[in-house]
Enzyme design. Sequence first.
Site, PDB file in Angstrom:
ATOM      1  N   HIS A 283       1.107   9.553  -4.731  1.00  0.00           N
ATOM      2  CA  HIS A 283      -0.358   9.596  -4.830  1.00  0.00           C
ATOM      3  C   HIS A 283      -0.719  10.361  -6.108  1.00  0.00           C
ATOM      4  CE1 HIS A 283      -4.446   9.436  -3.652  1.00  0.00           C
ATOM      5  NE2 HIS A 283      -4.476  10.309  -2.660  1.00  0.00           N
ATOM      6  N   HIS A 324      -0.228  -0.485  -7.118  1.00  0.00           N
ATOM      7  CA  HIS A 324      -1.305   0.118  -6.342  1.00  0.00           C
ATOM      8  C   HIS A 324      -1.486  -0.671  -5.057  1.00  0.00           C
ATOM      9  CE1 HIS A 324      -5.233   1.801  -5.372  1.00  0.00           C
ATOM     10  NE2 HIS A 324      -4.909   2.779  -6.194  1.00  0.00           N
ATOM     11  N   ASP A 380      -2.775   6.682 -13.209  1.00  0.00           N
ATOM     12  CA  ASP A 380      -1.873   7.764 -13.580  1.00  0.00           C
ATOM     13  C   ASP A 380      -0.994   7.455 -14.785  1.00  0.00           C
ATOM     14  OD1 ASP A 380      -2.570   9.647 -11.651  1.00  0.00           O
ATOM     15  OD2 ASP A 380      -1.474   8.540 -10.114  1.00  0.00           O
TER      16      ASP A 380
HETATM   17  N1  ACO Z   1       7.952   0.112  -9.658  1.00  0.00           N
HETATM   18  C1  ACO Z   1       8.808  -0.848  -9.229  1.00  0.00           C
HETATM   19  N2  ACO Z   1       8.601  -1.605  -8.148  1.00  0.00           N
HETATM   20  C2  ACO Z   1       7.488  -1.371  -7.451  1.00  0.00           C
HETATM   21  C3  ACO Z   1       6.553  -0.396  -7.840  1.00  0.00           C
HETATM   22  C4  ACO Z   1       6.818   0.353  -8.992  1.00  0.00           C
HETATM   23  N3  ACO Z   1       5.973   1.301  -9.407  1.00  0.00           N
HETATM   24  N4  ACO Z   1       5.533  -0.373  -6.956  1.00  0.00           N
HETATM   25  C5  ACO Z   1       5.809  -1.298  -6.048  1.00  0.00           C
HETATM   26  N5  ACO Z   1       6.989  -1.910  -6.347  1.00  0.00           N
HETATM   27  C6  ACO Z   1       7.614  -3.030  -5.624  1.00  0.00           C
HETATM   28  C7  ACO Z   1       8.168  -2.577  -4.281  1.00  0.00           C
HETATM   29  O1  ACO Z   1       9.514  -2.160  -4.381  1.00  0.00           O
HETATM   30  C8  ACO Z   1       7.998  -3.847  -3.477  1.00  0.00           C
HETATM   31  O2  ACO Z   1       9.006  -4.726  -3.856  1.00  0.00           O
HETATM   32  P1  ACO Z   1       9.661  -5.759  -2.760  1.00  0.00           P
HETATM   33  O3  ACO Z   1       8.548  -6.704  -2.395  1.00  0.00           O
HETATM   34  O4  ACO Z   1      10.789  -6.397  -3.470  1.00  0.00           O
HETATM   35  O5  ACO Z   1      10.087  -4.897  -1.599  1.00  0.00           O
HETATM   36  C9  ACO Z   1       6.699  -4.444  -3.992  1.00  0.00           C
HETATM   37  O6  ACO Z   1       6.579  -3.964  -5.341  1.00  0.00           O
HETATM   38  C10 ACO Z   1       5.467  -4.054  -3.193  1.00  0.00           C
HETATM   39  O7  ACO Z   1       5.351  -2.640  -3.220  1.00  0.00           O
HETATM   40  P2  ACO Z   1       4.927  -1.764  -1.991  1.00  0.00           P
HETATM   41  O8  ACO Z   1       5.713  -0.483  -2.037  1.00  0.00           O
HETATM   42  O9  ACO Z   1       4.981  -2.571  -0.730  1.00  0.00           O
HETATM   43  O10 ACO Z   1       3.400  -1.512  -2.328  1.00  0.00           O
HETATM   44  P3  ACO Z   1       2.500  -0.403  -1.673  1.00  0.00           P
HETATM   45  O11 ACO Z   1       1.134  -0.948  -1.692  1.00  0.00           O
HETATM   46  O12 ACO Z   1       3.044   0.046  -0.365  1.00  0.00           O
HETATM   47  O13 ACO Z   1       2.650   0.846  -2.655  1.00  0.00           O
HETATM   48  C11 ACO Z   1       2.316   2.352  -4.430  1.00  0.00           C
HETATM   49  C12 ACO Z   1       1.728   1.189  -3.621  1.00  0.00           C
HETATM   50  C13 ACO Z   1       2.729   3.501  -3.484  1.00  0.00           C
HETATM   51  C14 ACO Z   1       1.256   2.883  -5.375  1.00  0.00           C
HETATM   52  C15 ACO Z   1       3.549   1.826  -5.201  1.00  0.00           C
HETATM   53  O14 ACO Z   1       3.169   0.794  -6.068  1.00  0.00           O
HETATM   54  C16 ACO Z   1       4.249   2.940  -5.975  1.00  0.00           C
HETATM   55  O15 ACO Z   1       5.081   3.652  -5.404  1.00  0.00           O
HETATM   56  N6  ACO Z   1       3.938   3.120  -7.290  1.00  0.00           N
HETATM   57  C17 ACO Z   1       4.505   4.181  -8.070  1.00  0.00           C
HETATM   58  C18 ACO Z   1       3.810   5.486  -7.767  1.00  0.00           C
HETATM   59  C19 ACO Z   1       2.430   5.551  -8.355  1.00  0.00           C
HETATM   60  O16 ACO Z   1       2.199   5.236  -9.516  1.00  0.00           O
HETATM   61  N7  ACO Z   1       1.484   6.043  -7.531  1.00  0.00           N
HETATM   62  C20 ACO Z   1       0.090   6.237  -7.961  1.00  0.00           C
HETATM   63  C21 ACO Z   1      -0.812   5.307  -7.262  1.00  0.00           C
HETATM   64  S1  ACO Z   1      -2.440   5.504  -7.871  1.00  0.00           S
HETATM   65  C22 ACO Z   1      -2.974   6.885  -7.098  1.00  0.00           C
HETATM   66  O17 ACO Z   1      -2.581   7.298  -6.062  1.00  0.00           O
HETATM   67  C23 ACO Z   1      -3.990   7.602  -7.799  1.00  0.00           C
END
Ligand code: ACO
Length: 445
Positions: A283, A324, A380
């Site tokens: 987050h 996201h 971010d």
């Molecule tokens: N890098 C690589 N792969 C990713 C990323 C990433 N940053 N984010 C998601 N994926 C992949 C997952 O592994 C998943 O792959 P799969 O379908 O092969 O299993 C797919 O994309 C879907 O991702 P989920 O984790 O299901 O998406 P979710 O909506 O649950 O998560 C989140 C969203 C937590 C923001 C995620 O994208 C992440 O961890 N990003 C990196 C952390 C980040 O930047 N957080 C800030 C968010 S903005 C904020 O809070 C202000």
Amino acid sequence: MSPVTLDEPRVQSSTTRKDLLTVTDHRTGKSYELPLTHGTIRAMDLRQIKVSADDFGVMSYDPAFMNTASCTSRITYIDGDRGILRYRGYPIEQLAETSNYLETAFLLLNGELPTKPQYEQWAWNITHHTMVHENVKDLMMGFRYDAHPMGMLVSTLGALSTFYPEAKDVHDPLVREKQIQRLIAKIPTLAAFAYRHSKGMPYVYPDNDLSFCGNFLNMMFKATELRYQVNPVLERAFEVLFILHADHEQNCSTSAMRGVGSSGVDPYTAAAAAIGALYGPLHGGANEQVLRMLAQIGSKDKVPAFVKEVKESGGEVKLMGFGHRVYKNYDPRAKVIKQMADRVFEVTGRNPLLDIALELERIALSDDYFVKRKLYPNVDFYSGLIYQAMAFPVDMFPVLFAIGRMSGWLAQWQEMIEDKEQKIARPRQVYLGSEARDFVPMIKR
Ligand code: ACO
């Protein structure tokens, strides 16, 4: 402002079949018509679907709230597919271009932009609540020299509740208003004190002659000079950054604010919980992780190898600052920040990590793995580069996020308190554990 209620219009005689969802339970052969309002069914309407009179009824199962609305809200609108973000109907780009943080905070809390007298009164109130009790300062001095400022913020925000016991009266609008002003006003002071603590520098008291952002920069960076000169470009950059971070509907920390606040606890304690949620690396802690990731990559030519590692890790290694839950398009806040970065770098000098970030974005946006999963830069991805160029240590990044987000947490908390449909938040579970069994004495195990 009264909250939208899903009961308007409820299934009355005027309800057409188009407003109904028909569900057939093949266990019993019975069909049920569930009212659809705003594209939503009420989970409680599922309860009538039973196999017998003593059956509990059907529940919905939704870990991580992937498809469950926990409230109605009139504050922030997001269209994740089109990359749209609006506060009270106003596009984020317009607010970032023309508003300032305090005006936007007023908008979020009150539903309308302030008139000039309203704004002046609001800004005066915030300015005159920036001091904290000396005991809070003493409390902060008790932390270890290397304490993470988010940890300090979680604790001191919670501790503030002990200084304002009247804050418990959350149903009194005047009491609420006072706490809202205090929280928005004091969080920059606590944040700056946490930073000065880590540097072993004396805390700088708030200066009422300065703007909200100017005062924050002064409390952060004033050294021995008689008067710290706030750079207007950096001051404006903070106005924009705080506006962009001010609210984002039902994200993890806002849900924590609402969830904890739903118990009727005071807003300092609820805000401490929200900051705790924001601290996590998935987050608000992500901007900190982005900088660590860029530094670890080290140079532009190593970007392809890192992207390969992300793709081959099966979700273990993430491209921080990408992806996201709601945006499946470019995060509109990231766009504004990226544009602003150049103006900041003219003052601070270019952050050398920017080249690595641009290369990461270029490669990721053309790579099938990221395209297919609709992974775009989020807020971010670029904010950390700006903060670092302004000389903020990485540990302070989520703290800066929290300062801006405080107004949104409070607007959402207030909306929740005033919403007659809300009760204490209490999800259900699907129990998959052992059936009843008799206790076995230790000697027989
Ligand atoms: N890098 C690589 N792969 C990713 C990323 C990433 N940053 N984010 C998601 N994926 C992949 C997952 O592994 C998943 O792959 P799969 O379908 O092969 O299993 C797919 O994309 C879907 O991702 P989920 O984790 O299901 O998406 P979710 O909506 O649950 O998560 C989140 C969203 C937590 C923001 C995620 O994208 C992440 O961890 N990003 C990196 C952390 C980040 O930047 N957080 C800030 C968010 S903005 C904020 O809070 C202000």
